[in-house]
Write an enzyme that holds these catalytic residues in place. Structure first.
Site, PDB file in Angstrom:
ATOM      1  N   ASP A   1     100.390  71.068  63.844  1.00  0.00           N
ATOM      2  CA  ASP A   1     100.434  71.400  62.424  1.00  0.00           C
ATOM      3  C   ASP A   1     101.738  70.929  61.784  1.00  0.00           C
ATOM      4  O   ASP A   1     102.791  71.530  61.982  1.00  0.00           O
ATOM      5  CB  ASP A   1     100.285  72.917  62.274  1.00  0.00           C
TER       6      ASP A   1
ATOM      7  N   SER B   1     103.727  73.501  59.267  1.00  0.00           N
ATOM      8  CA  SER B   1     104.505  74.665  59.691  1.00  0.00           C
ATOM      9  C   SER B   1     105.467  74.222  60.788  1.00  0.00           C
ATOM     10  O   SER B   1     105.407  73.072  61.247  1.00  0.00           O
ATOM     11  CB  SER B   1     103.591  75.791  60.192  1.00  0.00           C
TER      12      SER B   1
ATOM     13  N   ASN C   1     106.718  76.612  63.527  1.00  0.00           N
ATOM     14  CA  ASN C   1     106.816  77.528  64.665  1.00  0.00           C
ATOM     15  C   ASN C   1     105.710  77.286  65.689  1.00  0.00           C
ATOM     16  O   ASN C   1     104.641  76.771  65.352  1.00  0.00           O
ATOM     17  CB  ASN C   1     106.729  78.981  64.202  1.00  0.00           C
TER      18      ASN C   1
ATOM     19  N   TRP D   1     103.296  79.455  68.192  1.00  0.00           N
ATOM     20  CA  TRP D   1     102.864  80.797  68.584  1.00  0.00           C
ATOM     21  C   TRP D   1     101.553  80.730  69.371  1.00  0.00           C
ATOM     22  O   TRP D   1     100.722  79.857  69.145  1.00  0.00           O
ATOM     23  CB  TRP D   1     102.749  81.750  67.387  1.00  0.00           C
TER      24      TRP D   1
ATOM     25  N   TYR E   1      99.200  84.137  56.748  1.00  0.00           N
ATOM     26  CA  TYR E   1      98.072  83.232  56.552  1.00  0.00           C
ATOM     27  C   TYR E   1      97.133  83.868  55.537  1.00  0.00           C
ATOM     28  O   TYR E   1      97.348  85.006  55.096  1.00  0.00           O
ATOM     29  CB  TYR E   1      97.343  82.971  57.870  1.00  0.00           C
TER      30      TYR E   1
ATOM     31  N   ASP F   1      99.769  67.177  55.738  1.00  0.00           N
ATOM     32  CA  ASP F   1      99.539  68.422  56.466  1.00  0.00           C
ATOM     33  C   ASP F   1      98.386  68.245  57.452  1.00  0.00           C
ATOM     34  O   ASP F   1      97.220  68.269  57.071  1.00  0.00           O
ATOM     35  CB  ASP F   1      99.225  69.538  55.466  1.00  0.00           C
TER      36      ASP F   1
ATOM     37  N   THR G   1      95.325  71.043  57.965  1.00  0.00           N
ATOM     38  CA  THR G   1      94.201  71.298  57.069  1.00  0.00           C
ATOM     39  C   THR G   1      93.273  70.095  57.035  1.00  0.00           C
ATOM     40  O   THR G   1      93.706  68.963  57.217  1.00  0.00           O
ATOM     41  CB  THR G   1      94.684  71.616  55.634  1.00  0.00           C
TER      42      THR G   1
END
Length: 473
Positions: free
Chosen positions: A179, A182, A184, A186, A222, A364, A367
């Site tokens: 992605d 963003s 991070n 996780w 989100y 991006d 998406t």
């Protein structure tokens, strides 16, 4: 008297003569034996003497064996020396290869991570609603406003391109979403009880010998709500590239149905540190600073549609995307504001009609859509003659003919076939229709998602803060 004396002398003489004759005869018989003895002694002596200079048969055999042994030893020495050199050379080569392998494994080069792909997927209106909600919560118009001038990806519904990533020692493997919107990392943690966590792979720190506790609270918003958890550190690997002590989040809560329906376990953020939650240093920046990759760039090429199995590739440390572009020639444009991968989109055309002039845009990979500023969205819909819904989609017949679209970037025109502007969607009633790939998010900037990247391989140059584009072949 005299006669007797003479006869006695004659007898003595005869006896002497006879004795001498007997002695001679005996002597004549003995010399042969003596000669033999002498010869034998001489031979023996000669043999003893010649033994020093001239070997006997057994000695010659022994000498030959010794010589052969010496030759064998010499040959072995030469062979051993040659072998030693060969082994040394082999070891050197092996060491070089190992070093190269280590460098490749730890970086100092580049690696390709395949993107996975789900065939013949048809997105639903629920997919679209969630994604728009997701984008709405991610982006703020104020951020985008500026005064500035080979692992495999899986494509789920042409919406989710995923790849593999491992955390820990031994490796715990996860399917993640790369992605660029963003920063991070996780994955579900051991204490997460949300439905999404129950059906996805969880990270277990107790099973990793390289885990380090951090404990700082983590939360990221989100469309479906906040994903919460705690930070930790461990070795993170992608396509053989390893970053030790990479900070990531173990989730404790993943609300809503979006992550339940997703085909990924977690997120791999590829944006800049300035948008990272808790100021965590992103994976790519750690790869660069630790020398894991020598060229501080990464590239994304996507493929998809129909029954194609090829999802494309996420490439770390290289701009070589010739498998998808046919060349390594890119058109670069500077990042106008570090955070998202944001740049100046100089123009957008539908057919020969100019829809938009210079506007900010963000690439991006998280998406599937292309989101346009509201004014541009309205112009596109008017040209297409499609029906705009209350949720911001533009519906049309799948048989409708659409003109080619053109993106102007860095002074160059990037043309996308008009039929690629149509996306198939299944309604809640089970009907399949087509919508425009361009959606309205109410923003003043463009968001170029997978519908764009599928046609233009994109290079993200961290060092030079620029983005490069090349048309996929």
């Amino acid at each position: 008297m005299r006669l007797k004396l003479l006869l006695f002398c004659a007898l003595v003489c005869l006896i002497v003569v006879l004795a001498e004759g007997r002695e001679r005869r005996a002597s004549s018989r003995r010399p042969q034996g003596l000669r033999e003895q002498r010869i034998t002694r001489n031979v023996r002596q000669g043999n003893r003497q010649s033994a020093r200079t001239r070997p006997s048969s057994s000695t010659r055999k022994l000498s030959a064996v010794k010589k052969s042994s010496k030759k064998s030893q010499a040959a072995r020495k030469i062979k051993n020396k040659t072998k030693a050199k060969t082994n040394a050379s082999a070891k050197s080569k092996t060491k070089a290869l190992t070093t190269q392998s280590v460098r490749s494994a730890s970086g100092s080069g580049s690696t390709t991570l395949p993107l996975d792909f789900q065939q013949n997927f048809v997105r639903t209106t629920n997919n679209l609603r969630w994604e728009k909600s997701f984008l709405a919560s991610r982006y703020g118009q104020s951020f985008a406003t500026t005064t500035g001038s080979r692992t495999a990806l899986t494509n789920t519904a042409n919406m989710e391109y995923t790849c593999k990533m491992s955390i820990g020692t031994p490796k715990q493997i996860f399917t993640i979403l790369p992605d660029t919107g963003s920063s991070n990392i996780w994955v579900p943690g051991p204490k997460c009880t949300s439905k999404a966590c129950k059906i996805h792979k969880k990270y277990h720190p107790a099973k990793s010998s390289t885990y380090t506790k951090v404990g700082t609270a983590f939360a990221i918003t989100y469309g479906s709500g906040k994903v919460t958890g705690t930070l930790a550190k461990d070795t993170v690997r992608v396509a053989g590239l390893a970053v030790t002590n990479q900070t990531f989040a173990m989730t404790t809560k993943e609300p809503g149905s979006a992550f339940v329906e997703s085909h990924f376990d977690g997120i791999l953020g590829l944006g800049f540190r300035s948008i990272s939650v808790d100021n965590v240093k992103p994976l790519v920046q750690n790869m660069c600073s630790e020398g894991v990759i020598s060229n501080c760039v990464f590239s994304i090429c996507m493929r998809g549609g129909g029954s194609s199995k090829r999802g494309g590739a996420l490439i770390f440390g290289s701009t070589n995307t010739t498998a998808y572009t046919g060349s390594e020639t890119y058109t670069y444009t500077p990042v106008t504001k570090k955070g998202y991968w944001q740049f100046d989109l100089q123009g957008f055309y539908l057919g020969s009609t100019k829809v938009s002039g210079s506007t900010q845009a963000i690439v991006d990979s998280g998406t599937s859509l292309i989101a346009a500023p509201t004014s541009a969205f309205n112009k596109i819909n008017k040209i297409l003659g499609c029906t705009v819904t209350s949720s911001g989609e533009c519906w049309m017949k799948c048989s409708k003919k659409v003109s080619d679209v053109t993106f102007v970037i860095g002074g160059k025109k990037f043309v996308m076939a008009g039929n690629k502007m149509k996306l198939k969607v299944r309604t809640t009633k089970g009907n399949t229709i087509c919508i425009s790939a361009v959606s309205d998010m109410g923003t003043s900037f463009w968001i170029l998602g997978d519908a764009f990247i599928r046609h233009f391989c994109t290079v993200f140059d961290v060092t030079r803060s620029r983005i490069g584009f090349a048309a996929s072949s």
